[in-house]
Design a protein around this motif. Structure first.
Motif, PDB file in Angstrom:
ATOM      1  N   GLU A 532      -9.388   1.204   3.124  1.00  0.00           N
ATOM      2  CA  GLU A 532      -8.915  -0.182   2.569  1.00  0.00           C
ATOM      3  C   GLU A 532      -7.533  -0.545   3.115  1.00  0.00           C
ATOM      4  OE1 GLU A 532      -9.404  -0.282  -1.236  1.00  0.00           O
ATOM      5  OE2 GLU A 532     -11.760  -0.612  -1.380  1.00  0.00           O
ATOM      6  N   VAL A 533      -6.328   0.605   3.190  1.00  0.00           N
ATOM      7  CA  VAL A 533      -5.035   0.289   3.324  1.00  0.00           C
ATOM      8  C   VAL A 533      -4.877   0.100   4.968  1.00  0.00           C
ATOM      9  CG1 VAL A 533      -2.583   1.485   3.499  1.00  0.00           C
ATOM     10  CG2 VAL A 533      -4.025   1.452   1.477  1.00  0.00           C
ATOM     11  N   TYR A 534      -5.762   0.891   5.670  1.00  0.00           N
ATOM     12  CA  TYR A 534      -5.781   0.750   7.012  1.00  0.00           C
ATOM     13  C   TYR A 534      -6.210  -0.670   7.514  1.00  0.00           C
ATOM     14  CZ  TYR A 534      -7.220   1.431  11.876  1.00  0.00           C
ATOM     15  OH  TYR A 534      -7.241   1.329  13.163  1.00  0.00           O
ATOM     16  N   LYS A 536      -5.997  -3.347   5.680  1.00  0.00           N
ATOM     17  CA  LYS A 536      -4.943  -4.256   5.332  1.00  0.00           C
ATOM     18  C   LYS A 536      -3.886  -4.370   6.368  1.00  0.00           C
ATOM     19  CE  LYS A 536      -6.023  -4.383   0.336  1.00  0.00           C
ATOM     20  NZ  LYS A 536      -5.578  -4.061  -0.911  1.00  0.00           N
ATOM     21  N   CYS A 537      -3.355  -3.089   6.801  1.00  0.00           N
ATOM     22  CA  CYS A 537      -2.273  -3.105   7.586  1.00  0.00           C
ATOM     23  C   CYS A 537      -2.675  -3.658   9.141  1.00  0.00           C
ATOM     24  CB  CYS A 537      -2.114  -1.613   7.935  1.00  0.00           C
ATOM     25  SG  CYS A 537      -1.169  -1.020   6.386  1.00  0.00           S
ATOM     26  N   LYS A 538      -3.872  -3.419   9.609  1.00  0.00           N
ATOM     27  CA  LYS A 538      -4.496  -3.855  10.644  1.00  0.00           C
ATOM     28  C   LYS A 538      -4.381  -5.513  10.572  1.00  0.00           C
ATOM     29  CE  LYS A 538      -5.782  -2.276  14.235  1.00  0.00           C
ATOM     30  NZ  LYS A 538      -5.091  -1.758  15.420  1.00  0.00           N
ATOM     31  N   GLU A 539      -4.824  -6.091   9.665  1.00  0.00           N
ATOM     32  CA  GLU A 539      -4.900  -7.485   9.434  1.00  0.00           C
ATOM     33  C   GLU A 539      -3.718  -8.112   9.476  1.00  0.00           C
ATOM     34  OE1 GLU A 539      -6.952  -7.818   5.768  1.00  0.00           O
ATOM     35  OE2 GLU A 539      -9.027  -7.654   6.573  1.00  0.00           O
ATOM     36  N   GLN A 540      -2.627  -7.218   9.286  1.00  0.00           N
ATOM     37  CA  GLN A 540      -1.127  -7.849   9.294  1.00  0.00           C
ATOM     38  C   GLN A 540      -0.244  -7.403  10.512  1.00  0.00           C
ATOM     39  OE1 GLN A 540       0.813  -8.381   5.042  1.00  0.00           O
ATOM     40  NE2 GLN A 540       0.349  -6.237   5.192  1.00  0.00           N
ATOM     41  N   GLU A 541      -0.974  -6.675  11.256  1.00  0.00           N
ATOM     42  CA  GLU A 541      -0.407  -6.054  12.568  1.00  0.00           C
ATOM     43  C   GLU A 541       0.229  -7.097  13.462  1.00  0.00           C
ATOM     44  OE1 GLU A 541      -1.460  -2.618  15.724  1.00  0.00           O
ATOM     45  OE2 GLU A 541      -2.962  -3.891  14.874  1.00  0.00           O
ATOM     46  N   HIS A 542      -0.259  -8.370  13.461  1.00  0.00           N
ATOM     47  CA  HIS A 542       0.290  -9.385  14.645  1.00  0.00           C
ATOM     48  C   HIS A 542       0.775 -10.613  13.727  1.00  0.00           C
ATOM     49  CE1 HIS A 542      -1.197  -7.027  17.948  1.00  0.00           C
ATOM     50  NE2 HIS A 542      -2.575  -7.171  17.252  1.00  0.00           N
ATOM     51  N   LEU A 543       1.219 -10.450  12.525  1.00  0.00           N
ATOM     52  CA  LEU A 543       1.842 -11.715  11.759  1.00  0.00           C
ATOM     53  C   LEU A 543       3.262 -11.631  11.838  1.00  0.00           C
ATOM     54  CD1 LEU A 543       0.087 -11.378   8.348  1.00  0.00           C
ATOM     55  CD2 LEU A 543      -0.499 -13.132  10.033  1.00  0.00           C
ATOM     56  N   PRO A 544       4.033 -12.466  11.600  1.00  0.00           N
ATOM     57  CA  PRO A 544       5.345 -12.486  11.699  1.00  0.00           C
ATOM     58  C   PRO A 544       5.910 -11.374  10.629  1.00  0.00           C
ATOM     59  CG  PRO A 544       4.842 -14.586  11.915  1.00  0.00           C
ATOM     60  CD  PRO A 544       3.345 -13.786  11.635  1.00  0.00           C
ATOM     61  N   LYS A 545       6.985 -10.812  10.824  1.00  0.00           N
ATOM     62  CA  LYS A 545       7.440  -9.752   9.620  1.00  0.00           C
ATOM     63  C   LYS A 545       7.597 -10.145   8.478  1.00  0.00           C
ATOM     64  CE  LYS A 545      12.471  -9.843  11.214  1.00  0.00           C
ATOM     65  NZ  LYS A 545      12.164 -11.067  12.106  1.00  0.00           N
ATOM     66  N   GLU A 546       8.081 -11.435   8.474  1.00  0.00           N
ATOM     67  CA  GLU A 546       8.419 -12.283   7.184  1.00  0.00           C
ATOM     68  C   GLU A 546       7.077 -12.418   6.232  1.00  0.00           C
ATOM     69  OE1 GLU A 546      11.498 -12.979  10.000  1.00  0.00           O
ATOM     70  OE2 GLU A 546       9.220 -13.363  10.040  1.00  0.00           O
ATOM     71  N   GLU A 554      -0.196   1.466  -1.728  1.00  0.00           N
ATOM     72  CA  GLU A 554      -1.429   1.538  -2.606  1.00  0.00           C
ATOM     73  C   GLU A 554      -1.957   3.018  -2.449  1.00  0.00           C
ATOM     74  OE1 GLU A 554      -4.090  -1.779  -1.157  1.00  0.00           O
ATOM     75  OE2 GLU A 554      -2.479  -2.778  -1.151  1.00  0.00           O
ATOM     76  N   ILE A 555      -1.393   3.747  -1.550  1.00  0.00           N
ATOM     77  CA  ILE A 555      -1.804   5.238  -1.210  1.00  0.00           C
ATOM     78  C   ILE A 555      -1.284   6.078  -2.387  1.00  0.00           C
ATOM     79  CG2 ILE A 555      -1.473   7.382   0.298  1.00  0.00           C
ATOM     80  CD1 ILE A 555      -3.266   5.163   1.546  1.00  0.00           C
ATOM     81  N   TYR A 556      -0.046   5.669  -2.829  1.00  0.00           N
ATOM     82  CA  TYR A 556       0.568   6.501  -4.039  1.00  0.00           C
ATOM     83  C   TYR A 556       0.072   5.874  -5.276  1.00  0.00           C
ATOM     84  CZ  TYR A 556       3.587   8.175  -0.347  1.00  0.00           C
ATOM     85  OH  TYR A 556       4.082   8.454   0.977  1.00  0.00           O
ATOM     86  N   ALA A 557      -0.496   4.636  -5.355  1.00  0.00           N
ATOM     87  CA  ALA A 557      -0.432   4.058  -6.780  1.00  0.00           C
ATOM     88  C   ALA A 557      -1.511   4.920  -7.792  1.00  0.00           C
ATOM     89  CB  ALA A 557      -1.145   2.522  -6.538  1.00  0.00           C
ATOM     90  N   PRO A 558      -2.477   5.599  -7.384  1.00  0.00           N
ATOM     91  CA  PRO A 558      -3.490   6.266  -8.086  1.00  0.00           C
ATOM     92  C   PRO A 558      -2.724   7.520  -8.919  1.00  0.00           C
ATOM     93  CG  PRO A 558      -4.685   5.755  -6.168  1.00  0.00           C
ATOM     94  CD  PRO A 558      -2.962   5.617  -5.918  1.00  0.00           C
ATOM     95  N   ILE A 621      -0.833   2.960  10.371  1.00  0.00           N
ATOM     96  CA  ILE A 621      -1.887   2.606  11.371  1.00  0.00           C
ATOM     97  C   ILE A 621      -1.644   3.699  12.587  1.00  0.00           C
ATOM     98  CG2 ILE A 621      -2.379   1.129  13.653  1.00  0.00           C
ATOM     99  CD1 ILE A 621      -1.261  -1.325  11.651  1.00  0.00           C
ATOM    100  N   ASN A 622      -0.506   4.185  12.891  1.00  0.00           N
ATOM    101  CA  ASN A 622      -0.038   5.093  13.908  1.00  0.00           C
ATOM    102  C   ASN A 622      -0.915   6.427  13.203  1.00  0.00           C
ATOM    103  OD1 ASN A 622       1.149   3.414  15.515  1.00  0.00           O
ATOM    104  ND2 ASN A 622       3.446   4.139  15.005  1.00  0.00           N
ATOM    105  N   PHE A 623      -0.402   6.774  12.131  1.00  0.00           N
ATOM    106  CA  PHE A 623      -1.297   7.838  11.278  1.00  0.00           C
ATOM    107  C   PHE A 623      -2.681   8.026  11.235  1.00  0.00           C
ATOM    108  CE2 PHE A 623      -3.000   9.575   7.537  1.00  0.00           C
ATOM    109  CZ  PHE A 623      -2.718  10.809   7.400  1.00  0.00           C
ATOM    110  N   ILE A 624      -3.282   6.768  11.191  1.00  0.00           N
ATOM    111  CA  ILE A 624      -4.656   6.830  11.290  1.00  0.00           C
ATOM    112  C   ILE A 624      -5.360   6.961  12.409  1.00  0.00           C
ATOM    113  CG2 ILE A 624      -6.688   5.401  10.649  1.00  0.00           C
ATOM    114  CD1 ILE A 624      -5.593   6.749   8.278  1.00  0.00           C
ATOM    115  N   GLU A 625      -4.482   6.250  13.329  1.00  0.00           N
ATOM    116  CA  GLU A 625      -5.210   6.296  14.947  1.00  0.00           C
ATOM    117  C   GLU A 625      -4.711   7.500  15.639  1.00  0.00           C
ATOM    118  OE1 GLU A 625      -4.030   2.389  16.481  1.00  0.00           O
ATOM    119  OE2 GLU A 625      -5.306   1.432  15.219  1.00  0.00           O
ATOM    120  N   GLY A 626      -4.037   8.575  15.154  1.00  0.00           N
ATOM    121  CA  GLY A 626      -3.444   9.533  15.512  1.00  0.00           C
ATOM    122  C   GLY A 626      -2.402   9.442  16.811  1.00  0.00           C
TER     123      GLY A 626
END
Length: 632
Positions: A532-534, A536-546, A554-558, A621-626
């Motif tokens: 899920e985190v991957y 969400k990150c991909k969905e924002q990949e090309h958005l303006p940084k703002e 969310e990886i640490y939240a549990p 993203i880099n982590f997941i995609e190696g």
């Protein structure tokens, strides 16, 4: 810190406000500025050992004479090399005609670096090759004095791509893709623009070209140049620079992420990355040295007047707390006390980790930078044991024998120097198949300090980032003492997120806390959170940084912090005999110990700029995609 974490970088600045003859007369040496610069660079060598450089500008020289000098080195002893180069012609004259060196005016006319303005730099390369072109100061040269620019700094921009493209859109062809080139060219472009604007205005007034050159040197609006150049910068930065005609500046980012200090009187303006350096070199009381305000620049004009000007509207002050924990010199009074407090505040967790068995615990530290936190830890242990004594002796119902009283009164912490670092071994260790065997011997131990299978061994480090050295070397050699339990204490919290403002911590996969969280998700069948985190990150990949949010939180939240610490202990155990526990500082106590420097994004994920959120998501993203690469 048991692991080598590089820092981006250190600067030193000197502007002599009096002529060289003044310093020859008062201090017996026109090289007053050179000598102060050497001391400031040597005392900041902790901030960079990949390279060093210095630039100097002479004021009011005649046409046809050299007024800018620069030397740089990327050798194994760069500061020595830089000042050997500076002193080489001086020593030659000293050998042939020493009386000439007493003539400050002759020296200014004939000796390189006999100037009034100095800019020094120490580099730790966190990005790019360590070749000489990456060593500061970097320069932009021109036949017009007021278009020459030398820049050095301590900075990382998160949006280099955007800034690079803005230069291309202007029609430029930058000679490199880095924040250094980008910053140099953006300031340089605005410098050119301001020069041209003044030239056109003054030309209409009927001034000659020679008169125009002098007027530009007088009227150049450095505040405007810096404001326009830095308008879209996202990151942490301290930039110091010299314009060829004699204006100079020290500029700091709006959140005060990177440190900058200065001192000024009627003789000199001095700037550096660390307050204690100025305090020592200039022999000043602490209160005389001021921080450059966030979003401001100290601007020194050619005529010697100076002011601190607001360049950009300051944001929340989020100075880097890692500066206080590790990077800056511990000789600063506040930093020393903060590091001690970090060690003291973690004591209750340590007592829990050893199950209250203080009489069977040996305390030590992992050299060398954790020594101050160790002093604070021992103060806390001693305070706790003193309270125990008072409670036992104050018990009206207790009827202590003389032997029991003796035992109570004489109880004290057991302190030993356990780990000894053999620095020379690091230079021999390579990446071949024998690496692990060699790494294990970077540290040695003091035998006979621990009662085998009975004592706890508590060792404090100022931070645990990757855990590699602990796992491969330190824990293995500590285990040779046969302690019952090894408790590794980090005086800083868990490093969970990349830094993108100056510290060489750019990849999530490097962090043992991140690997522990991923491991826990897998252990508990919660792999869907990673997916899920991957997504969400991909969905924002090309958005303006703002518009980007940090979804890696969310990886640490549990998990509670202690659950992650326990998993880290499991990952570091590596089959040794002793039980291993890991104790980390809490975020709450971090801010109690360091109340004025609240930048904690590598611990909390709360980045001070929007570019930080984009970087952390890209790192995931880099982590997941190696992809084993930086995220910015």
């Amino acid at each position: 810190m048991s692991e080598l974490i590089k820092h981006e970088c250190g600067f030193a600045f000197i502007r002599l406000l009096k002529p060289l003859e003044y310093f020859q007369s008062k201090y017996g040496n026109w090289m007053y500025g050179i000598n102060r610069m050497y001391l400031m660079m040597e005392k900041q060598r902790n901030r960079g050992q990949d390279g060093a450089g210095m630039a100097s500008v002479k004021l009011d020289t005649l046409p046809g004479t050299r007024y800018i000098d620069r030397t740089r080195s990327n050798s194994s002893h760069p500061i020595v090399d830089v000042f050997d180069e500076v002193r080489k012609p001086i020593n030659a004259v000293r050998h042939e005609n020493p009386e000439l060196l007493k003539d400050a005016q002759w020296a200014k006319s004939n000796m390189p670096f006999a100037g009034e303005i100095y800019l020094g730099h120490l580099r730790y390369g966190t990005f790019g090759k360590n070749d000489i072109d990456n060593v500061h100061p970097v320069m932009r040269e021109n036949n017009w004095k007021s278009k020459n620019l030398a820049v050095a700094g301590n900075f990382n921009l998160t949006n280099v791509g955007e800034m690079f493209q803005s230069l291309v859109d202007l029609g430029q062809h930058p000679k490199g893709y880095s924040d250094t080139v980008t910053i140099l060219e953006q300031i340089g472009h605005q410098l050119d623009e301001e020069n041209q604007l003044l030239f056109d205005t003054l030309k209409k007034q009927g001034l000659t070209h020679k008169e125009i050159s002098a007027a530009i040197a007088r009227d150049l609006d450095l505040k405007k140049i810096l404001a326009n150049a830095s308008a879209e910068w996202d990151g942490g930065y301290v930039i110091s620079g010299i314009i060829g005609h004699g204006d100079a500046f020290i500029m700091r980012d709006i959140n005060g992420i990177r440190p900058a200090w200065y001192y000024a009187d009627d003789e000199i303006v001095v700037g550096a990355s660390e307050r204690a350096v100025i305090q020592t070199v200039m022999k000043l009381p602490e209160e005389k040295i001021k921080p450059v305000k966030p979003g401001h620049a100290v601007i020194v004009k050619k005529n010697g007047t100076w002011s601190e000007e607001m360049i950009k509207e300051p944001g929340a002050v989020l100075s880097c707390s890692f500066e206080r924990i590790y990077f800056s010199r511990g000789s600063d009074r506040e930093i020393y006390n903060e590091r001690k407090k970090l060690g003291e505040l973690i004591v209750p967790q340590i007592i829990d980790a050893v199950n209250g068995e203080l009489d069977h615990s040996v305390f030590s530290f992992i050299p060398n930078t954790s020594e101050t936190a160790f002093y604070g830890m021992m103060k806390g242990i001693e305070t706790h044991m003193l309270q125990q004594k008072m409670d036992e002796l104050g018990n009206e119902n207790a009827n202590h024998t003389r032997a029991e009283l003796h035992k109570i009164i004489n109880a004290r912490p057991r302190v030993e120097k356990i780990a000894i670092k053999d620095v020379k071994l690091r230079t021999f260790i390579t990446g071949d198949e024998s690496r692990d065997d060699l790494v294990e011997h970077v540290y040695d131990i003091t035998y006979g300090t621990v009662e085998a299978n009975k004592d706890n061994l508590v060792v404090i480090d100022d931070s645990i980032v990757r855990g590699t050295t602990l796992r491969r070397s330190i824990l293995r050699i500590l285990d040779r003492l046969n302690p019952k339990r090894i408790v590794v204490v980090s005086s800083s919290p868990q490093i969970r997120y990349p830094d993108c403002y100056g510290i060489d911590m750019a990849k999530l996969s490097d962090f043992i806390a991140f690997n522990a969280a991923i491991g826990l998700l897998k252990d508990r069948g919660q792999y869907f959170i990673i997916n899920e985190v991957y997504k969400k990150c991909k969905e924002q990949e090309h958005l303006p940084k703002e518009q980007v949010k940090n979804h890696v939180k969310e990886i640490y939240a549990p998990f509670k912090a202690q659950e992650i610490s326990d998993k880290i202990a499991e990952l570091m155990h590596g089959g040794i005999n002793a039980e291993v526990k890991v104790v980390y500082q809490s975020i709450e106590n971090l801010h109690k110990a360091i109340p004025n420097d609240k930048g904690d994004w590598y611990f909390t994920g709360n980045y001070p700029t929007s570019g930080g959120n984009k970087v952390v998501n890209q790192s995931f993203i880099n982590f997941i995609e190696g992809k084993n690469e930086r995220a910015y």
